[in-house]
Design a protein around this motif. Structure first.
Motif, PDB file in Angstrom:
ATOM      1  N   LYS A  24       0.819  -1.204   0.000  1.00  0.00           N
ATOM      2  CA  LYS A  24       0.000   0.000   0.000  1.00  0.00           C
ATOM      3  C   LYS A  24       0.863   1.270   0.000  1.00  0.00           C
ATOM      4  O   LYS A  24       2.052   1.232   0.322  1.00  0.00           O
ATOM      5  CB  LYS A  24      -0.923   0.001   1.219  1.00  0.00           C
ATOM      6  N   ILE A  25       0.235   2.391  -0.357  1.00  0.00           N
ATOM      7  CA  ILE A  25       0.942   3.675  -0.479  1.00  0.00           C
ATOM      8  C   ILE A  25       0.324   4.706   0.473  1.00  0.00           C
ATOM      9  O   ILE A  25      -0.890   4.906   0.481  1.00  0.00           O
ATOM     10  CB  ILE A  25       0.887   4.206  -1.918  1.00  0.00           C
ATOM     11  N   ILE A  26       1.187   5.352   1.264  1.00  0.00           N
ATOM     12  CA  ILE A  26       0.792   6.456   2.132  1.00  0.00           C
ATOM     13  C   ILE A  26       1.345   7.748   1.539  1.00  0.00           C
ATOM     14  O   ILE A  26       2.491   7.800   1.098  1.00  0.00           O
ATOM     15  CB  ILE A  26       1.357   6.277   3.553  1.00  0.00           C
ATOM     16  N   GLY A  27       0.529   8.787   1.540  1.00  0.00           N
ATOM     17  CA  GLY A  27       0.989  10.094   1.078  1.00  0.00           C
ATOM     18  C   GLY A  27       0.673  11.147   2.126  1.00  0.00           C
ATOM     19  O   GLY A  27      -0.414  11.159   2.703  1.00  0.00           O
ATOM     20  N   THR A  28       1.624  12.034   2.397  1.00  0.00           N
ATOM     21  CA  THR A  28       1.444  13.093   3.383  1.00  0.00           C
ATOM     22  C   THR A  28       0.789  14.308   2.735  1.00  0.00           C
ATOM     23  O   THR A  28       1.274  14.807   1.713  1.00  0.00           O
ATOM     24  CB  THR A  28       2.802  13.500   3.985  1.00  0.00           C
ATOM     25  N   LEU A  29      -0.292  14.776   3.337  1.00  0.00           N
ATOM     26  CA  LEU A  29      -0.980  15.948   2.798  1.00  0.00           C
ATOM     27  C   LEU A  29      -0.272  17.225   3.234  1.00  0.00           C
ATOM     28  O   LEU A  29       0.207  17.328   4.361  1.00  0.00           O
ATOM     29  CB  LEU A  29      -2.435  15.966   3.263  1.00  0.00           C
ATOM     30  N   GLY A  30      -0.222  18.194   2.320  1.00  0.00           N
ATOM     31  CA  GLY A  30       0.445  19.459   2.598  1.00  0.00           C
ATOM     32  C   GLY A  30       0.031  20.485   1.563  1.00  0.00           C
ATOM     33  O   GLY A  30      -0.959  20.298   0.841  1.00  0.00           O
ATOM     34  N   PRO A  31       0.785  21.559   1.441  1.00  0.00           N
ATOM     35  CA  PRO A  31       0.409  22.632   0.508  1.00  0.00           C
ATOM     36  C   PRO A  31       0.202  22.160  -0.932  1.00  0.00           C
ATOM     37  O   PRO A  31      -0.661  22.686  -1.639  1.00  0.00           O
ATOM     38  CB  PRO A  31       1.596  23.601   0.600  1.00  0.00           C
ATOM     39  N   SER A  32       0.971  21.162  -1.372  1.00  0.00           N
ATOM     40  CA  SER A  32       0.856  20.691  -2.758  1.00  0.00           C
ATOM     41  C   SER A  32      -0.320  19.747  -2.960  1.00  0.00           C
ATOM     42  O   SER A  32      -0.661  19.407  -4.097  1.00  0.00           O
ATOM     43  CB  SER A  32       2.147  19.989  -3.186  1.00  0.00           C
TER      44      SER A  32
END
Length: 494
Positions: A24-32
């Motif tokens: 599985k893939i985790i992505g960190t949310l931020g300005p982009s």
């Protein structure tokens, strides 16, 4: 009408179930990645878990991201888990005279608890327990390990250090004590407030930073229980003292994270690959999911393509047996967040296509399976894997209230897809973090006859199977009595 619930939160798309990627893939949310449009593209690209980094942003920003991710997930019919990552007790330098200072190699300075510098030879540190927790000869690192000092003497209210590698030190830079076991609380006041916010907003996982021993996990779990929640806890392994009790921490936590950034500061970076393998092995022994984090596709923060070394790093994470691989700055602040997720998904898929030509972990000749006795759920899990492999089953279908049997099956890494059906939408989302599992919410769960009778139709409607395919089903019978899994059933789809 399908026995799957019609409500948007409980529906899943065929595209979601046709994704055969196991890691599985985790992505960190931020300005982009803070807009609905980008988040929707991230999920379409293969994002399984959205990380909310509480070291940055306020509650209003995180609330908007939670609402946006939930909306995009429901619209696409692809369950996405929310991982709340607590900041933890980060130690920092205070405010320096002029905003920065040169720390000269070979010179001695004093570290003292404080928030503001009033002497150029004294460096303020926002850590009250400093003089009690460090010893002569231990290292002190600042600014992500760029500056290295060694404890020369310990006094009543300060610590004398000699600089081994100097440089420019700026306000509020981080400080690490890699050789010391610190008496810092696992949860700060900020963490407690953030945890209350996360539970109120139904996050699916909470990650605890700077875990040092199992007591840290038990403390936050007690707080979560007191708040009326059962949200699982991810132990972030980023301090060397945690490695001394890694098996105990793995048993206490619900998942582990190889937090390679701070771990690389705490230890020599050359040790990190070996520590990564040890953490993954501990997670496997405990049957818990494990996440590899930090700098996996770092160059994609500014470039549209990953380097060969980064591709190899992602591939090795898959081969090492990680459940999840995490993107941080690549998705949070990079120029190409969607492309980074797509690239990681492609690498994972290619590596897994090759990996599954080798024997699965559940092979009965493997030392892991050599036990005198088995718990019932473990017997059910490995028997389901063996049956699915022998019969070339199209899927292993787990009817489960909590998802426990699906997680047990996952740890044996079968090549057969695992479909977990639960009446709890939160359980279906949480399984997004576990290797090889597709979670499906199902509100007809408690009607055993309806569920089992209509299951072949549901699986065909979702495009999982065709007539003539074999599926292996596990369940706790009778289902409406919430029994642990006690049954394996072999079905050939009519």
């Amino acid at each position: 009408m399908s026995i799957l619930a019609s409500q948007s939160e409980a529906s899943v798309s065929k595209n979601y179930l046709m994704d055969r990627r196991h890691t599985k893939i985790i992505g960190t949310l931020g300005p982009s990645s803070s807009t609905y449009e980008v988040q929707k593209k991230l999920i379409e690209a293969g994002l399984n878990i959205a990380r909310l980094n509480f070291s940055h942003g306020d509650h209003e920003t995180h609330a908007k991201n939670i609402e946006s991710i939930r909306r995009a997930s429901a619209e696409l019919g692809r369950p996405v888990a929310l991982l709340q990552d607590l900041q933890g007790p980060k130690i920092r330098v205070g405010r320096l005279i002029g905003g920065q200072m040169e720390v000269q190699t070979g010179e001695t300075y004093r570290l003292r608890y404080g928030v503001e510098q009033d002497d150029p030879k004294i460096i303020p540190i926002d850590y009250r327990g400093l003089v009690h927790d460090v010893k002569v000869g231990q290292r002190v690192m600042m600014d992500d390990g760029l500056l290295i000092l060694q404890v020369h003497a310990v006094h009543d209210e300060s610590v004398t250090v000699r600089v081994e590698d100097g440089g420019i030190l700026k306000n509020r830079k981080g400080v690490n004590f890699p050789d010391s076991k610190l008496s810092l609380p696992a949860m700060t006041d900020k963490d407690s407030k953030d945890l209350l916010f996360g539970i109120a907003n139904r996050v699916d996982y909470v990650a605890l930073s700077f875990v040092q021993d199992p007591a840290d996990i038990y403390q936050i779990k007690a707080m979560i229980k007191a708040l009326g929640s059962d949200v699982p806890v991810v132990a972030k392994i980023e301090k060397l003292p945690a490695m001394e009790q890694i098996d105990e921490i793995a048993k206490a936590a619900d998942a582990l994270m190889v937090a390679r950034g701070d771990l690389g500061v705490e230890a020599n970076v050359e040790r990190v690959p070996n520590l990564q393998k040890k953490i993954i092995a501990a997670a496997a022994r405990a049957g818990k999911p494990v996440i590899i984090a930090t700098q996996m596709l770092e160059s994609m923060i500014t470039n549209p393509r990953a380097s060969l070394a980064e591709v190899a790093d992602v591939a090795n994470g898959v081969l090492d047996g990680a459940d999840c691989l995490m993107l941080s700055g690549e998705v949070a602040s990079g120029r190409y967040p969607v492309e980074a997720v797509k690239r990681m998904a492609t690498i994972i898929e290619k590596v897994e296509n090759w990996t599954f030509k080798r024997p699965s972990r559940f092979n009965m000749n493997d030392p892991l399976t050599q036990r005198e006795t088995w718990e019932v759920n473990e017997s059910i899990a490995i028997s389901a894997c063996e049956a699915a492999d022998t019969l070339k089953a199209k899927a292993i279908v787990c009817l489960s209230l909590t998802g426990s049997i699906a997680r047990s099956i996952s740890k044996w890494r079968p090549s057969t897809p695992i479909i977990a059906i639960s009446p709890r939408a939160d359980v279906a989302r949480r399984l997004s973090l576990v290797w090889g599992i597709h979670g499906i919410p199902n509100q007809a769960f408690y009607n055993t006859d309806t569920l089992l009778q209509n299951l072949p139709v549901v699986l065909k409607d979702l495009g999982i199977v065709e007539s003539g395919d074999v599926v292996v089903i596990t369940a706790g019978i009778p289902i409406n009595q919430m029994r642990p899994s006690n049954m394996i059933k072999i079905n050939r789809i009519p």
